[in-house]
Design a protein around this motif. Structure first.
Motif, PDB file in Angstrom:
ATOM      1  N   CYS A  47      29.839  82.438  11.535  1.00 52.06           N
ATOM      2  CA  CYS A  47      28.739  83.171  12.153  1.00 52.06           C
ATOM      3  C   CYS A  47      29.168  84.610  12.391  1.00 52.06           C
ATOM      4  O   CYS A  47      30.340  84.958  12.195  1.00 52.06           O
ATOM      5  CB  CYS A  47      28.325  82.513  13.465  1.00 52.06           C
ATOM      6  SG  CYS A  47      29.619  82.580  14.737  1.00 52.06           S
ATOM      7  N   THR A  48      28.219  85.410  12.842  1.00 52.76           N
ATOM      8  CA  THR A  48      28.520  86.745  13.349  1.00 52.76           C
ATOM      9  C   THR A  48      28.040  86.778  14.793  1.00 52.76           C
ATOM     10  O   THR A  48      27.388  85.842  15.270  1.00 52.76           O
ATOM     11  CB  THR A  48      27.800  87.831  12.536  1.00 52.76           C
ATOM     12  OG1 THR A  48      26.379  87.700  12.755  1.00 52.76           O
ATOM     13  CG2 THR A  48      28.120  87.695  11.054  1.00 52.76           C
ATOM     14  N   ASP A  50      25.710  88.372  15.905  1.00 51.00           N
ATOM     15  CA  ASP A  50      24.246  88.470  15.931  1.00 51.00           C
ATOM     16  C   ASP A  50      23.557  87.214  15.393  1.00 51.00           C
ATOM     17  O   ASP A  50      22.314  87.161  15.369  1.00 51.00           O
ATOM     18  CB  ASP A  50      23.789  89.684  15.120  1.00 51.00           C
ATOM     19  CG  ASP A  50      24.213  91.001  15.765  1.00 51.00           C
ATOM     20  OD1 ASP A  50      24.234  91.053  17.009  1.00 51.00           O
ATOM     21  OD2 ASP A  50      24.529  91.946  15.017  1.00 51.00           O
ATOM     22  N   SER A  51      24.313  86.254  14.891  1.00 54.83           N
ATOM     23  CA  SER A  51      23.714  85.014  14.394  1.00 54.83           C
ATOM     24  C   SER A  51      22.939  84.338  15.514  1.00 54.83           C
ATOM     25  O   SER A  51      23.335  84.387  16.697  1.00 54.83           O
ATOM     26  CB  SER A  51      24.792  84.076  13.871  1.00 54.83           C
ATOM     27  OG  SER A  51      25.489  84.646  12.786  1.00 54.83           O
ATOM     28  N   GLN A  52      21.839  83.698  15.136  1.00 52.56           N
ATOM     29  CA  GLN A  52      20.984  83.057  16.137  1.00 52.56           C
ATOM     30  C   GLN A  52      21.076  81.542  16.056  1.00 52.56           C
ATOM     31  O   GLN A  52      21.167  80.954  14.979  1.00 52.56           O
ATOM     32  CB  GLN A  52      19.528  83.505  15.942  1.00 52.56           C
ATOM     33  CG  GLN A  52      19.303  84.981  16.225  1.00 52.56           C
ATOM     34  CD  GLN A  52      17.829  85.345  16.252  1.00 52.56           C
ATOM     35  OE1 GLN A  52      16.984  84.641  15.678  1.00 52.56           O
ATOM     36  NE2 GLN A  52      17.504  86.440  16.942  1.00 52.56           N
ATOM     37  N   TYR A  53      21.055  80.938  17.272  1.00 52.39           N
ATOM     38  CA  TYR A  53      21.087  79.480  17.391  1.00 52.39           C
ATOM     39  C   TYR A  53      20.051  79.048  18.425  1.00 52.39           C
ATOM     40  O   TYR A  53      19.759  79.787  19.384  1.00 52.39           O
ATOM     41  CB  TYR A  53      22.468  79.006  17.879  1.00 52.39           C
ATOM     42  CG  TYR A  53      23.565  79.048  16.846  1.00 52.39           C
ATOM     43  CD1 TYR A  53      23.896  77.915  16.126  1.00 52.39           C
ATOM     44  CD2 TYR A  53      24.277  80.228  16.606  1.00 52.39           C
ATOM     45  CE1 TYR A  53      24.924  77.934  15.188  1.00 52.39           C
ATOM     46  CE2 TYR A  53      25.301  80.265  15.685  1.00 52.39           C
ATOM     47  CZ  TYR A  53      25.623  79.108  14.976  1.00 52.39           C
ATOM     48  OH  TYR A  53      26.638  79.140  14.047  1.00 52.39           O
ATOM     49  N   THR A 102      21.189  84.840  20.373  1.00 47.76           N
ATOM     50  CA  THR A 102      22.281  85.258  19.489  1.00 47.76           C
ATOM     51  C   THR A 102      23.596  84.653  19.984  1.00 47.76           C
ATOM     52  O   THR A 102      23.706  84.182  21.124  1.00 47.76           O
ATOM     53  CB  THR A 102      22.431  86.781  19.478  1.00 47.76           C
ATOM     54  OG1 THR A 102      22.795  87.224  20.792  1.00 47.76           O
ATOM     55  CG2 THR A 102      21.124  87.450  19.038  1.00 47.76           C
ATOM     56  N   VAL A 103      24.596  84.692  19.124  1.00 42.38           N
ATOM     57  CA  VAL A 103      25.926  84.187  19.505  1.00 42.38           C
ATOM     58  C   VAL A 103      26.456  84.954  20.712  1.00 42.38           C
ATOM     59  O   VAL A 103      27.007  84.368  21.650  1.00 42.38           O
ATOM     60  CB  VAL A 103      26.890  84.290  18.307  1.00 42.38           C
ATOM     61  CG1 VAL A 103      28.330  84.081  18.764  1.00 42.38           C
ATOM     62  CG2 VAL A 103      26.511  83.291  17.236  1.00 42.38           C
ATOM     63  N   GLU A 106      30.047  73.162  12.839  1.00 41.98           N
ATOM     64  CA  GLU A 106      30.050  73.940  11.600  1.00 41.98           C
ATOM     65  C   GLU A 106      31.481  74.369  11.224  1.00 41.98           C
ATOM     66  O   GLU A 106      31.853  74.388  10.044  1.00 41.98           O
ATOM     67  CB  GLU A 106      29.163  75.169  11.741  1.00 41.98           C
ATOM     68  CG  GLU A 106      27.682  74.854  11.882  1.00 41.98           C
ATOM     69  CD  GLU A 106      26.842  76.114  12.124  1.00 41.98           C
ATOM     70  OE1 GLU A 106      27.363  77.223  11.854  1.00 41.98           O
ATOM     71  OE2 GLU A 106      25.711  75.991  12.605  1.00 41.98           O
TER      72      GLU A 106
END
Length: 920
Positions: free
Chosen positions: A668-669, A671-674, A699-700, A718
């Motif tokens: 992930c980064t 800014d990745s969203q979960y 976001t993360v 993951e």
């Protein structure tokens, strides 16, 4: 050179040994060497010269080495009796003179040992009566639980010593008469053949009676000696190993029976197995003996400089311990070598004796001395259970000394009547083919004697090996044992170095007492107690007092060649001072933050690894440590250093590791969203946020600020168990980390054993697994401080350390700590990204309570859940996160619940530390 001239030469060679021992006693006592002060060893030498001339006249063909060996052993004995109990030295000297006189009288009276065999049953009866005599009322007395003595008009005597000789004379005569019958097994009992019953009964009856008497008198030592001598003589006479095997089996049965029948036997065995279990009572003698031997080392502490005199009955039962301590392994092994030489010469005398009676008498007489020496030395060195017998010729005790010289007389007489091999074989031709004195019989006897001598050699090799282990290999372990009064007493004579904080606050120092000794004091009270540890005469050392023990004593970390030379010369000098990296103000702030709680706090410089504070609560005052330990209950934990020795679930502070691993592996980064629901099933089981709070889609970075478990659980799955565990290992999990205090290893499970659900919870910082490998993550507070340090220092973890410098008493520095990289945990970019997320935790998330006005604090909170208990509270913070980034604080409070938070308590520590550094 004739035998007697060789004997005279050996006496002259042995004389310096005795004279030097007494000379060292004189010098140690502060006297001047002179003819008067050395009168005793000179007198002993003169007496043995007189004995030599008597032997030259009465037994000109006797062995030339026996008398010189006896002289050396007796001289050593008189010297150490003088050293240990000066008041008894003159009495021991008189007994030695009486023993020499008795030896000469026996040589005059006993001209032929074969004639003694004619009175073998008389000797048997006398031997039994001598053994029984201490049971008589009035004259028989009991000392230390054993009834061995006769006392008449203030004169006491141990008749059992002479009884052994009488029994040996009986056995020699009986075995010589029945040697062939005992060697031929004619009585068949099932598949086993035995000697005829009529041959065995008198022998076994005498042995059983003697054994029973000594057991009733609680003289286990004499029982063991008599039994062992009996077996050796029986084997030499017959050459039948079956006798030895059956005898040992009978001894084993008797030992088991005695163990359950008699308390004193159980005590001896228990003390042998673990003397330290009751070191101040039942095991006191053995423990002190081991301490003395360990102090002796290779070369000894010097005559008159040891502490063996504090052992009860050191002059008799434990005199060998004193020899080992003051003469070292070389001196102790030398004494054992003298006994082995005695065995060799005694057995050679037996081999060349002209008759079976003389041969068996020589074997028995030699066996008494050698086996008695082995049993008592083996006992005081814990090779075998201790039995209270004397060391022949050396221990204080007139009865033993007198019996020893009579034994020497028998050996000299047997040797004088020896034939030599040529004469022996010639004369044997005229004898009956089946005579025990035939050539074949004498050759077989010689082989049996050789095997007996090999057996004695193995026994003494075992003693030397055991001594080497105690005095050299394991000596340091004994010396550093808690409660080693020898070490403490010696160290009290010299000034131990101080322990101080970096800013000059003395935490531990030694104060001179009126008697010239030093007492350890702790002027700062509870400040840094778990770091400093304690120095106790009863319980030993802990903390820096233990880890830097040799440095504080001045025996390592020398600042100059003068220090080295003084140490090698044994010149007393003050110990070295240890300066710690701790700052007293920061340390006090950390302790105040934990006041009234159970927990720990570590403050360190991420750029160097220097530890500014290391606190554990509850704490203790090292000045009162003996009362603390004595009154502590099983669940008491004041002495536990929670910062380094306790493992905790790190809770959400572990998300720093998970995020670093996910970012580095491209999962992930920031800014990745979960999705962040309050609860979700992962691996067919639920994962929940705190209070099951739902955060929607985040976001993360925001999930990190809010500490959303469900997001990090998804991230962990993951990432996978293999990469999650690998990420943790990169930060120091599952690997021992060197530190100046004992440090527990932080743990992660075996990834092959982790389920999906466990991996999800592990990524959120909760150990839930149940398998062979430990559940994880589990971390020390110091470990989580190291994780925070990696983020503050561009992914590099520095070696943590507490000792900043070491100085000698003159102030010369011998050691300066230098920052050392420990491991690369992650990349610079990943560390910067995680640090940025940590800033958001304090600015916009769960760590707002840690904010300090005027600086940027980055951090990560954590809540470790426990079923049925309040939650633990964690905080790992970095300051100034937008500046130098030279401060990391890790703080954990057990079962904090809603009562308090680690972030709020850490805030005061951060503020104090920044003020000390000048940032605020």
């Amino acid at each position: 050179m004739t035998r007697r001239n060789m004997e005279l030469l050996l006496l002259i060679v042995a004389a310096p040994i005795v004279i030097v021992l007494f000379a060292m006693l004189v010098v140690t006592g502060g006297q001047t060497l002179s003819f008067n002060t050395l009168g005793v060893p000179i007198g002993i030498f003169v007496v043995f010269l007189i004995a030599h001339f008597a032997v030259r006249k009465l037994t000109p063909n006797a062995d030339p080495a026996l008398l010189p060996i006896t002289f050396a052993l007796s001289g050593i004995g008189i010297a150490f009796v003088t050293r240990l109990v000066p008041d008894l030295a003159m009495r021991q000297l008189m007994w030695m003179f009486a023993g020499v006189a008795a030896m000469i009288i026996v040589l005059v009276v006993v001209r032929n040992l074969d004639k003694l065999a004619n009175y073998k049953y008389t000797f048997m009866i006398v031997g039994v009566l001598l053994l029984l005599s201490p049971m008589l009322p009035v004259v028989g007395i009991e000392i230390n639980g054993s009834r061995l003595w006769l006392s008449v008009g203030g004169f006491s005597f141990q008749p059992g010593e002479l009884a052994k000789i009488c029994i040996v004379v009986f056995l020699a005569g009986y075995l010589a008469q029945n040697r062939e019958m005992l060697s031929v097994f004619t009585w068949k009992v099932g598949p086993v053949r035995l000697p005829s019953l009529s041959t065995l009964v008198p022998l076994l009856a005498m042995w059983a009676l003697a054994f029973l008497i000594v057991v009733l008198e609680k003289d286990l030592g004499s029982a063991l000696v008599l039994f062992a001598v009996f077996l050796v003589m029986l084997y030499v006479a017959t050459g039948k190993v079956q006798y030895v095997v059956v005898g040992l089996l009978l001894a084993a049965v008797a030992a088991v029976a005695l163990f359950f029948m008699f308390d004193h036997v159980r005590v001896r065995v228990d003390v042998w197995l673990d003397p330290f279990a009751d070191a101040q009572n039942k095991g006191y003698q053995i423990v002190q003996s081991l301490y003395s031997l360990a102090d002796g080392g290779m070369f000894g502490v010097g005559i008159g400089r040891g502490m063996a005199d504090i052992i009860p009955y050191a002059e008799s039962d434990f005199i060998f311990s004193a020899i080992g301590e003051e003469c070292g392994l070389l001196g102790a092994a030398g004494v054992l070598l003298l006994y082995l030489c005695f065995a060799i010469r005694g057995m050679l005398t037996a081999a060349r004796a002209k008759s079976d009676v003389s041969s068996f008498a020589a074997v028995g007489a030699t066996s008494i001395v050698i086996l008695q020496a082995f049993i008592i030395v083996g006992g005081v060195t814990r090779l075998i259970p201790l039995t209270g017998i004397t060391l022949p010729f050396i221990s204080q005790g007139g009865s033993s000394l007198l019996a020893g010289f009579i034994i020497v007389a028998l050996l000299l007489r047997a040797g004088d009547a020896g034939t030599g091999s040529d004469v022996e074989m010639t004369s044997a031709i005229t004898r009956s083919r089946h005579s025990s004195n035939s050539v074949l019989g004498r050759v077989a006897l010689g082989k049996n004697i050789t095997f007996a001598l090999i057996f004695f050699s193995v026994l003494f090799a075992a003693l030397v090996a055991n001594l080497t282990y105690i005095m050299v290999i394991n000596a340091e372990a004994y010396q550093n044992m808690p409660g080693n009064s020898h070490t403490m007493a010696k160290e009290a004579q010299s000034e131990r170095g101080t322990i101080s904080t970096y800013d000059g606050v003395v935490l531990a120092q030694s104060v001179e007492q009126p008697d010239g000794t030093y007492e350890r004091v702790y002027p700062a009270g509870t400040l840094a107690a778990h770091v400093v540890g304690y120095y106790s005469g009863t319980y030993g050392t802990a903390g820096i007092e233990a880890e830097c023990n040799d440095t504080l004593k001045g025996s390592e970390n020398y600042a100059s060649w003068t220090d080295v030379m003084n140490s090698l010369a044994g010149i007393a000098q003050p110990g070295n001072d240890v300066t710690l990296t701790l700052n007293s103000k920061i340390q006090q702030a950390a302790q105040d933050a934990l006041a009234g709680e159970r927990g720990a706090c570590v403050v360190m410089d991420p750029q160097t690894g220097a530890v500014f504070a290391l606190a554990s609560s509850p704490t203790y005052d090292a000045a009162d440590v003996e009362n603390v330990i004595a009154n502590s209950s099983e669940g008491s934990s004041e002495l536990l250093n929670r910062a380094t020795q306790a493992l905790y679930a790190p809770g959400s502070t572990f998300k720093m590791v998970t995020l670093a691993g996910a970012l580095e592996d491209g999962v992930c980064t920031d800014d990745s969203q979960y999705d962040a629901p309050g609860e979700m099933d992962i691996g067919n089981a639920p994962v929940t946020n705190m209070h099951e709070r739902s955060y929607g889609t985040v976001t993360v970075r925001r999930a990190f600020e809010l500490s959303a478990n469900t997001v990090f659980a998804q991230m962990g799955v993951e990432l996978g168990s293999e990469r999650l565990v690998a990420a943790a290992k990169a930060f120091g999990f599952n690997a021992p980390v060197e530190f100046d205090l004992p440090l527990a290893t932080s743990l992660m499970p075996d990834p092959q054993e982790m389920t999906t659900w466990e991996t999800a919870w592990a990524a959120a910082g909760e150990p839930v697994g149940e398998h062979e490998s430990p559940a994880g993550p589990q971390a020390t507070v110091l470990e989580m401080a190291m994780v925070g340090s990696a983020m503050a220092n561009g992914g590099q973890i520095m070696q943590p350390y507490l000792v900043e410098g070491i100085y000698n008493a003159s102030g010369a520095r011998s050691y300066t700590a230098s920052p050392t990289p420990l491991m690369r945990a992650t990349t610079q970019q990943v560390a910067d990204d995680v640090l940025a997320a940590m800033k958001g935790v304090v600015a916009n998330g769960t760590g707002a309570a840690a904010a300090v006005p005027g600086v940027t604090v980055a951090g990560k909170t954590g809540t470790a859940e426990h079923e049925g208990k309040e939650n633990d509270s964690w905080f790992v913070g970095v300051a100034d996160a937008d500046g130098a980034c030279n401060l990391v604080v890790a703080l954990m409070i057990e079962e904090a619940g809603s009562r308090t938070s680690a972030a709020a308590q850490a805030q005061s520590v951060i503020r104090t530390a920044l003020e000390v550094q000048g940032t605020l």
